[in-house]
Motif scaffolding. Structure first.
Motif, PDB file in Angstrom:
ATOM      1  N   GLY A   1      22.779  46.031  37.004  1.00 55.12           N
ATOM      2  CA  GLY A   1      24.139  46.505  36.750  1.00 55.12           C
ATOM      3  C   GLY A   1      24.849  45.697  35.686  1.00 55.12           C
ATOM      4  N   LEU A   2      24.622  44.374  35.691  1.00 54.73           N
ATOM      5  CA  LEU A   2      25.257  43.526  34.679  1.00 54.73           C
ATOM      6  C   LEU A   2      24.727  43.837  33.288  1.00 54.73           C
ATOM      7  N   GLY A   3      23.430  44.167  33.192  1.00 48.35           N
ATOM      8  CA  GLY A   3      22.868  44.527  31.902  1.00 48.35           C
ATOM      9  C   GLY A   3      23.526  45.770  31.333  1.00 48.35           C
ATOM     10  N   VAL A   4      23.793  46.750  32.188  1.00 46.41           N
ATOM     11  CA  VAL A   4      24.467  47.975  31.753  1.00 46.41           C
ATOM     12  C   VAL A   4      25.898  47.659  31.313  1.00 46.41           C
ATOM     13  N   ILE A   5      26.583  46.813  32.086  1.00 45.81           N
ATOM     14  CA  ILE A   5      27.959  46.431  31.739  1.00 45.81           C
ATOM     15  C   ILE A   5      27.990  45.694  30.396  1.00 45.81           C
ATOM     16  N   ARG A   6      27.041  44.793  30.179  1.00 43.35           N
ATOM     17  CA  ARG A   6      26.986  44.070  28.899  1.00 43.35           C
ATOM     18  C   ARG A   6      26.789  45.028  27.740  1.00 43.35           C
ATOM     19  N   ASP A   7      25.887  46.002  27.914  1.00 40.17           N
ATOM     20  CA  ASP A   7      25.613  46.950  26.845  1.00 40.17           C
ATOM     21  C   ASP A   7      26.813  47.841  26.546  1.00 40.17           C
ATOM     22  N   ALA A   8      27.719  47.937  27.517  1.00 38.62           N
ATOM     23  CA  ALA A   8      28.946  48.710  27.303  1.00 38.62           C
ATOM     24  C   ALA A   8      30.071  47.857  26.723  1.00 38.62           C
ATOM     25  N   GLY A   9      29.783  46.580  26.454  1.00 40.90           N
ATOM     26  CA  GLY A   9      30.792  45.695  25.873  1.00 40.90           C
ATOM     27  C   GLY A   9      31.486  44.802  26.867  1.00 40.90           C
ATOM     28  N   GLY A  10      31.055  44.841  28.140  1.00 39.40           N
ATOM     29  CA  GLY A  10      31.655  43.980  29.154  1.00 39.40           C
ATOM     30  C   GLY A  10      32.688  44.695  29.990  1.00 39.40           C
ATOM     31  N   ALA A  11      33.107  44.033  31.055  1.00 33.94           N
ATOM     32  CA  ALA A  11      34.093  44.589  31.986  1.00 33.94           C
ATOM     33  C   ALA A  11      35.420  43.857  31.848  1.00 33.94           C
ATOM     34  N   ASP A  12      36.484  44.559  32.170  1.00 31.22           N
ATOM     35  CA  ASP A  12      37.798  43.934  32.302  1.00 31.22           C
ATOM     36  C   ASP A  12      38.012  43.547  33.758  1.00 31.22           C
ATOM     37  N   ALA A  13      38.752  42.480  33.998  1.00 32.80           N
ATOM     38  CA  ALA A  13      39.060  42.060  35.369  1.00 32.80           C
ATOM     39  C   ALA A  13      40.409  41.363  35.388  1.00 32.80           C
ATOM     40  N   ARG A  14      41.155  41.575  36.451  1.00 32.09           N
ATOM     41  CA  ARG A  14      42.456  40.922  36.597  1.00 32.09           C
ATOM     42  C   ARG A  14      42.739  40.619  38.065  1.00 32.09           C
ATOM     43  N   VAL A  15      43.293  39.431  38.312  1.00 27.98           N
ATOM     44  CA  VAL A  15      43.875  39.121  39.615  1.00 27.98           C
ATOM     45  C   VAL A  15      45.269  39.731  39.626  1.00 27.98           C
ATOM     46  N   THR A  16      45.502  40.671  40.529  1.00 30.24           N
ATOM     47  CA  THR A  16      46.768  41.395  40.547  1.00 30.24           C
ATOM     48  C   THR A  16      47.761  40.849  41.565  1.00 30.24           C
ATOM     49  N   LYS A  17      47.252  40.028  42.499  1.00 30.74           N
ATOM     50  CA  LYS A  17      48.133  39.465  43.521  1.00 30.74           C
ATOM     51  C   LYS A  17      47.475  38.225  44.085  1.00 30.74           C
ATOM     52  N   ASN A  18      48.286  37.254  44.482  1.00 29.73           N
ATOM     53  CA  ASN A  18      47.752  36.003  45.011  1.00 29.73           C
ATOM     54  C   ASN A  18      48.645  35.517  46.142  1.00 29.73           C
ATOM     55  N   GLY A  19      48.077  35.289  47.295  1.00 31.53           N
ATOM     56  CA  GLY A  19      48.875  34.772  48.407  1.00 31.53           C
ATOM     57  C   GLY A  19      48.040  34.530  49.644  1.00 31.53           C
ATOM     58  N   MET A  20      47.807  33.265  49.978  1.00 34.21           N
ATOM     59  CA  MET A  20      47.125  32.934  51.227  1.00 34.21           C
ATOM     60  C   MET A  20      48.143  32.983  52.360  1.00 34.21           C
ATOM     61  N   THR A  21      47.791  33.637  53.443  1.00 31.49           N
ATOM     62  CA  THR A  21      48.767  33.896  54.504  1.00 31.49           C
ATOM     63  C   THR A  21      48.437  33.160  55.803  1.00 31.49           C
ATOM     64  N   ARG A  22      49.495  32.873  56.529  1.00 33.60           N
ATOM     65  CA  ARG A  22      49.408  32.378  57.904  1.00 33.60           C
ATOM     66  C   ARG A  22      50.586  32.997  58.645  1.00 33.60           C
ATOM     67  N   ALA A  23      50.318  33.585  59.814  1.00 30.48           N
ATOM     68  CA  ALA A  23      51.360  34.334  60.521  1.00 30.48           C
ATOM     69  C   ALA A  23      51.498  33.849  61.961  1.00 30.48           C
ATOM     70  N   PRO A  24      52.420  32.936  62.217  1.00 31.72           N
ATOM     71  CA  PRO A  24      52.666  32.490  63.594  1.00 31.72           C
ATOM     72  C   PRO A  24      53.359  33.576  64.411  1.00 31.72           C
ATOM     73  N   VAL A  25      53.211  33.489  65.735  1.00 29.86           N
ATOM     74  CA  VAL A  25      53.893  34.408  66.638  1.00 29.86           C
ATOM     75  C   VAL A  25      54.825  33.609  67.538  1.00 29.86           C
ATOM     76  N   PHE A  26      56.060  34.128  67.664  1.00 30.46           N
ATOM     77  CA  PHE A  26      57.111  33.491  68.480  1.00 30.46           C
ATOM     78  C   PHE A  26      57.480  34.394  69.655  1.00 30.46           C
ATOM     79  N   ARG A  27      57.933  33.760  70.731  1.00 32.25           N
ATOM     80  CA  ARG A  27      58.453  34.472  71.897  1.00 32.25           C
ATOM     81  C   ARG A  27      59.972  34.489  71.838  1.00 32.25           C
ATOM     82  N   VAL A  28      60.570  35.649  72.125  1.00 30.65           N
ATOM     83  CA  VAL A  28      62.023  35.757  72.274  1.00 30.65           C
ATOM     84  C   VAL A  28      62.324  36.508  73.570  1.00 30.65           C
ATOM     85  N   ALA A  29      63.587  36.524  73.961  1.00 33.66           N
ATOM     86  CA  ALA A  29      63.948  37.166  75.229  1.00 33.66           C
ATOM     87  C   ALA A  29      63.885  38.682  75.128  1.00 33.66           C
ATOM     88  N   GLY A  30      64.147  39.202  73.959  1.00 33.93           N
ATOM     89  CA  GLY A  30      64.173  40.651  73.787  1.00 33.93           C
ATOM     90  C   GLY A  30      64.530  41.001  72.369  1.00 33.93           C
TER      91      GLY A  30
END
Length: 408
Positions: free
Chosen positions: A109-138
């Motif tokens: 597959g890479l050989g085909v991509i090279r013969d086509a002039g290469g691929a474009d690539a972009r990181v469109t979003k970045n964010g490592m997440t952590r989601a704690p959970v809290f208790r409330v009365a209601g």
């Protein structure tokens, strides 16, 4: 220095516990003693496991109760020709796997991509997440907590960022389920994958939430993060780096190199990756993107359990007709949650560090985050190559014969 045999006997006699050996010997001696103990307890020979090529002390941050190393064959594909926001030019991508024919397929597959002039690539979003959970009365206290959080993001940012010189808090998204409040924190962790960084920073922010609201912390991770599990929230909102790669292949190149047509590949993608995946209830709509991601993770020292989130990938294939009637193939992969880093964790291990050296991406980038962005873009192009090759083999009905020819 205490001999390994003596240490192994002390473990066997109950005088020492297996995790205490490093308190009585250097790391390599402790690993050897542990191997001897396991060999005698199980009647096995651990010669290959014990034949590792780096000081055991180097692995101390990465593993407990070390007895040796698991050696997975590593190969290389490429060059990966990419024009990205961070990666540019030709790169060789190390991949570690036990699946025969995988690297041959990706290389095709890479050989085909090279013969086509290469691929474009972009990181469109970045964010490592952590989601704690809290208790409330209601619901009333839940609303009070959410309102405070939304009005005090800067205070939470100050608390979280006090624990790190690199990480930046990007956002806090609240979710309410009855008397549970989840806060999904997202961080820019620069060139680190950043899970530990996000966890420590979020812990500090949670102290502030508890001090200022009615909420009580139940768990620092409430699974809305969501780490190492198939999760729609990661497929939609992303986690780590969201990255897309694409290429336009001339129709004659598809026919010459993949022995099929743009229309046939597009149809195979629609019926297999889109309709088939939808019928199966899959969160990923791709052929085998996790195959390439998993091999790249093992080679470069990423957290291998996070490969599950790479399966969120969506592959698109579109036949595009030119003015002269020729049909070209537009191909793309979009990886919503690719969690990679070039510093910290397993990237410090000698083998994995060398693999990152092959890519020219070891350590922190300039500007910070650019090396991890580049790694994400290169892996995405590798995944794109794997999708093209497999869909080409399927649409030309060459998949079985290719495995037979390679003896896999």
């Amino acid at each position: 220095m205490t001999a390994p045999e003596e240490l192994a006997e002390r473990v066997r006699d109950g005088d020492l516990r297996i995790h205490e050996l490093e308190d009585h010997a250097d790391h390599d001696t402790a690993a050897e003693a542990r191997r001897l103990f396991v060999e005698r307890e199980t009647g096995t020979d651990l010669e290959a496991i014990g034949d590792y090529a780096f000081p055991a002390e180097r692995a101390d941050p990465n593993i407990e109760n070390m007895i040796g190393a698991a050696q997975v064959p590593m190969g290389v594909v490429g060059p990966v020709t990419v024009s990205g926001g961070a990666a540019d030019g030709d790169h060789y991508l190390p991949l570690a796997t036990t699946e025969g024919a995988l690297l041959a397929s990706v290389n095709r597959g890479l050989g085909v991509i090279r013969d086509a002039g290469g691929a474009d690539a972009r990181v469109t979003k970045n964010g490592m997440t952590r989601a704690p959970v809290f208790r409330v009365a209601g619901v009333a206290e839940a609303a009070e907590t959410v309102e405070w959080v939304e009005n005090n993001v800067e205070a939470l940012r100050t608390a979280a960022e006090s624990t790190t010189s690199h990480g930046e808090l990007l956002d806090v998204e609240p979710y309410v389920v009855g008397d549970s409040v989840f806060l999904r924190f997202a961080y820019d962790t620069k060139d680190a994958m950043g899970m530990n960084m996000a966890t420590i920073a979020t812990g500090e922010a949670c102290d502030l939430v508890e001090a200022e609201t009615p909420a009580s912390l139940v768990a620092l991770s409430g699974n809305l993060c969501s780490d190492k599990k198939p999760a729609a929230i990661n497929a939609v909102e992303g986690r780590g780096r969201s990255v897309t790669a694409d290429v336009l292949l001339p129709g004659e190149l598809v026919e010459d190199r993949l022995h099929t047509t743009a229309d046939a590949i597009a149809e195979a993608n629609t019926r297999k990756n889109l309709i088939g995946s939808a019928k199966a209830g899959s969160l990923g709509f791709n052929a085998h993107a996790a195959n390439v991601v998993g091999a790249a993770f093992l080679a470069t020292g990423q957290d291998e359990a996070q490969v599950v989130e790479a399966a969120n990938t969506i592959t698109t294939m579109d036949a595009r007709e030119r003015d002269d009637g020729t049909t070209d193939l537009y191909a793309s992969v979009s990886l919503a949650s690719l969690e990679v880093g070039t510093v910290g964790g397993g990237t410090k291990l000698p083998t994995q560090a060398e693999a990152l050296d092959v890519l020219g991406l070891r350590g922190g980038g300039d500007p910070p985050g650019s090396n991890a962005d580049a790694l994400a873009e290169i892996i995405a192009v590798g995944a794109l190559a794997g999708e093209l090759s497999l869909l080409g083999a399927l649409s030309s009905r060459h998949l079985a014969s290719a495995h037979e020819d390679l003896g896999r």
